[in-house]
Design an enzyme around this catalytic site. Structure first.
Site, PDB file in Angstrom:
ATOM      1  N   TYR A 151       0.851  -1.190   0.000  1.00 17.03           N
ATOM      2  CA  TYR A 151       0.000   0.000   0.000  1.00 17.03           C
ATOM      3  C   TYR A 151       0.888   1.243   0.000  1.00 17.03           C
ATOM      4  O   TYR A 151       2.099   1.145   0.203  1.00 17.03           O
ATOM      5  CB  TYR A 151      -0.986  -0.023   1.177  1.00 17.03           C
ATOM      6  CG  TYR A 151      -0.417  -0.417   2.515  1.00 17.03           C
ATOM      7  CD1 TYR A 151       0.193   0.521   3.331  1.00 17.03           C
ATOM      8  CD2 TYR A 151      -0.510  -1.735   2.969  1.00 17.03           C
ATOM      9  CE1 TYR A 151       0.699   0.155   4.570  1.00 17.03           C
ATOM     10  CE2 TYR A 151      -0.013  -2.104   4.204  1.00 17.03           C
ATOM     11  CZ  TYR A 151       0.593  -1.152   5.003  1.00 17.03           C
ATOM     12  OH  TYR A 151       1.093  -1.504   6.218  1.00 17.03           O
TER      13      TYR A 151
ATOM     14  N   HIS B 245       5.642  -1.156   0.453  1.00  9.88           N
ATOM     15  CA  HIS B 245       5.165  -0.133  -0.467  1.00  9.88           C
ATOM     16  C   HIS B 245       5.615  -0.393  -1.895  1.00  9.88           C
ATOM     17  O   HIS B 245       6.603  -1.063  -2.140  1.00  9.88           O
ATOM     18  CB  HIS B 245       5.661   1.237  -0.013  1.00  9.88           C
ATOM     19  CG  HIS B 245       5.373   1.492   1.424  1.00  9.88           C
ATOM     20  ND1 HIS B 245       4.108   1.403   1.927  1.00  9.88           N
ATOM     21  CD2 HIS B 245       6.180   1.778   2.452  1.00  9.88           C
ATOM     22  CE1 HIS B 245       4.154   1.648   3.230  1.00  9.88           C
ATOM     23  NE2 HIS B 245       5.392   1.875   3.577  1.00  9.88           N
TER      24      HIS B 245
END
Ligand code: C5P
Length: 266
Positions: A194, A242
């Site tokens: 994310y 990420h």
């Protein structure tokens, strides 16, 4: 027809009906799962009994030109002498525990907003806005607790239980905004990765500022990814949870299109 942002999910067994949960809620509850079952509406009600619920920054118009510095934590800030440039913005966004003291000439000294989550929290002065990134419902419960009775002392590990911060300046990034950045800006399919704190803040700044200048993102001139405040800089894996590659490309593209200005320090 049903609104696109709602997804049909099966109701709990005791219920006879199917219920519709907003997709952002399903999204946010899947990011960092915890075992505890909580009543989300109750958590939100308790939050807004402690912090103000007013809308902010919806004043865009021809008479406003708000300049913002988004300051990431990259080691490429060291030796940059960006301090005075950073301080010269209306808003200065900083992230997590990144210190200012001792690094003023390179990172500046003003902080109008500090973005954090429980595990990365630090105490704030009375003038700084705390912007909470809620990666799990417990994070929202934590901010309510940390500003009141301090009953939550651990999340994944021990966290600050009583936070010094001005309650009237606390803001919470809406999980729907995080969901939007995930989907619309990074096109990430998997929920195992994310957006990074820095990327979320950059996109947030693009929505509430008229000019966005970005500092402290990416590697230094030697290609090392580290933090400016590490005494012995050690490179860290830049993606982690990420999508570092997509974020990097997006930031460079935004710079190329002059939607932001990226200051690389070298
Ligand atoms: O590491 P931390 O999450 O505290 O850093 C804040 C943000 O700064 C990151 O989410 C990332 O977007 C940015 N950063 C970076 N390059 C580094 C260190 C941090 O782009 N070397």
């Amino acid at each position: 027809s049903k609104p696109a942002q709602h997804q049909r999910v099966e109701a709990p067994q005791h219920s006879k009906c199917a219920v519709y949960f907003p997709e952002f809620l399903i999204y946010s509850q899947s990011l960092q799962s915890t075992r505890s079952k909580t009543n989300y509406s109750q958590v939100i009600k308790e939050l807004f009994s402690v912090i103000p619920g007013e809308e902010r920054y919806r004043d865009a118009g021809p008479s406003r030109c708000r300049t913002c510095a988004v300051v990431g934590n990259s080691g490429n800030l060291l030796g940059s002498y960006y301090g005075p440039v950073i301080d010269n913005h209306d808003f200065v966004f900083r992230m997590n525990k990144a210190p200012v003291q001792g690094y003023e000439k390179d990172v500046g000294s003003r902080t109008t907003h500090r973005i954090m989550y429980p595990e990365s929290a630090t105490h704030l002065d009375n003038n700084t806005h705390l912007v909470l990134l809620p990666f799990k419902t417990l994070d929202i419960q934590w901010v309510t607790s940390a500003l009141t009775d301090g009953s939550i002392k651990r999340t994944w590990f021990k966290v600050i239980d009583q936070l010094q911060a001005n309650k009237d300046k606390v803001m919470v990034m809406h999980p729907a905004f995080m969901h939007y950045v995930h989907n619309a800006w990074l096109h990430i399919k998997s929920r195992r990765s994310y957006p990074s704190t820095g990327f979320l803040v950059l996109i947030f700044a693009m929505h509430i500022c008229d000019e966005v200048n970005v500092f402290g993102f990416g590697a230094n001139s030697k290609g090392t990814w580290h933090h400016y405040f590490e005494k012995t800089p050690k490179s860290f894996k830049r993606t982690g949870k990420h999508s570092g590659g997509i974020e990097c490309e997006t930031i460079l593209e935004l710079h190329k299109r002059r939607l932001i200005d990226l200051y690389t320090g070298w």
